[in-house]
Design an enzyme around this catalytic site. Sequence first.
Site, mmCIF file in Angstrom:
data_model
loop_
_atom_site.group_PDB
_atom_site.id
_atom_site.type_symbol
_atom_site.label_atom_id
_atom_site.label_comp_id
_atom_site.label_asym_id
_atom_site.label_seq_id
_atom_site.Cartn_x
_atom_site.Cartn_y
_atom_site.Cartn_z
ATOM 1 N N GLY A 46 0.836 -1.194 0.000
ATOM 2 C CA GLY A 46 0.000 0.000 0.000
ATOM 3 C C GLY A 46 0.870 1.241 0.000
ATOM 4 N N GLN A 51 3.236 9.857 1.029
ATOM 5 C CA GLN A 51 4.510 9.146 1.117
ATOM 6 C C GLN A 51 5.435 9.415 -0.066
ATOM 7 O OE1 GLN A 51 2.426 5.251 2.115
ATOM 8 N NE2 GLN A 51 4.368 5.040 3.174
ATOM 9 N N CYS A 93 5.897 0.076 7.468
ATOM 10 C CA CYS A 93 5.538 1.178 6.583
ATOM 11 C C CYS A 93 6.756 1.522 5.723
ATOM 12 C CB CYS A 93 5.130 2.381 7.442
ATOM 13 S SG CYS A 93 4.677 3.833 6.485
ATOM 14 N N LEU A 94 6.522 1.766 4.458
ATOM 15 C CA LEU A 94 7.637 2.107 3.562
ATOM 16 C C LEU A 94 8.331 3.401 4.000
ATOM 17 C CD1 LEU A 94 6.075 1.236 0.079
ATOM 18 C CD2 LEU A 94 7.771 -0.085 1.350
ATOM 19 N N HIS A 135 -4.489 1.626 7.514
ATOM 20 C CA HIS A 135 -3.132 2.182 7.588
ATOM 21 C C HIS A 135 -2.957 3.311 6.555
ATOM 22 C CE1 HIS A 135 1.421 1.544 7.951
ATOM 23 N NE2 HIS A 135 1.310 2.282 6.868
ATOM 24 N N GLU A 136 -3.406 3.051 5.324
ATOM 25 C CA GLU A 136 -3.220 4.054 4.262
ATOM 26 C C GLU A 136 -4.105 5.282 4.492
ATOM 27 O OE1 GLU A 136 -0.676 3.646 2.579
ATOM 28 O OE2 GLU A 136 -0.441 1.520 3.032
ATOM 29 N N HIS A 139 -2.538 7.626 6.815
ATOM 30 C CA HIS A 139 -1.527 8.474 6.159
ATOM 31 C C HIS A 139 -2.162 9.775 5.658
ATOM 32 C CE1 HIS A 139 2.289 6.377 6.069
ATOM 33 N NE2 HIS A 139 1.754 5.258 5.621
HETATM 34 NI NI NI Z 1 2.601 3.358 5.642
#
Ligand code: NI
Length: 177
Positions: A46, A51, A93-94, A135-136, A139
């Site tokens: 995701g 991000q 998380c990236l 989660h997304e 963000h």
């Molecule tokens: Ni994330």
Amino acid sequence: MSLLPISVYPDPVLRQKAERVENIDDVIQCLIDDMIETMQEAPGIGLAANQVGRPVRVVVVDVECREPGRGLLVLINPELISASGQTKSEEGCLSIPGYFAGVARHQEVVVQALDREGQRIEIAADGLLSICLQHEMDHLEGKLFIDRISPISRDIFKRRWKKKLKEEGAEAQSCLD
Ligand code: NI
């Protein structure tokens, strides 16, 4: 299409509340293509536009490798319609590479959004997809999964992260938000 650099904590863009998309124009279409490519290359399941340094309400999700049949999802202006139950699982998380922690989430969610053609879609999700969507969508509110772990775990994380940044020669971070 092109790969976009992924913003890493504590980049302030990760704390920005993303703006609604009013027109799904070529700029947004291009952003979506680049986000998909960036997510796949990472690889991740995701990615939210914050991000990649663009605080607009666009999210791409692909849990196909873990939950076949869901396919690649593009969500514009996603909204949580309903949520039920509770679950806890390990998240990463990236934007916080290499750190994982248990996070409590709703078990099931229903999310409404626009797809990239501007059609209204409704997704009922449980399991990994449900967690990933929550989660997304966090963000887009400028929220990270480290905000949802215990204060003690967060203190330990911040100490470790400061050390890591220092080792990597990043500018001294006097305060991690
Ligand atoms: Ni994330």
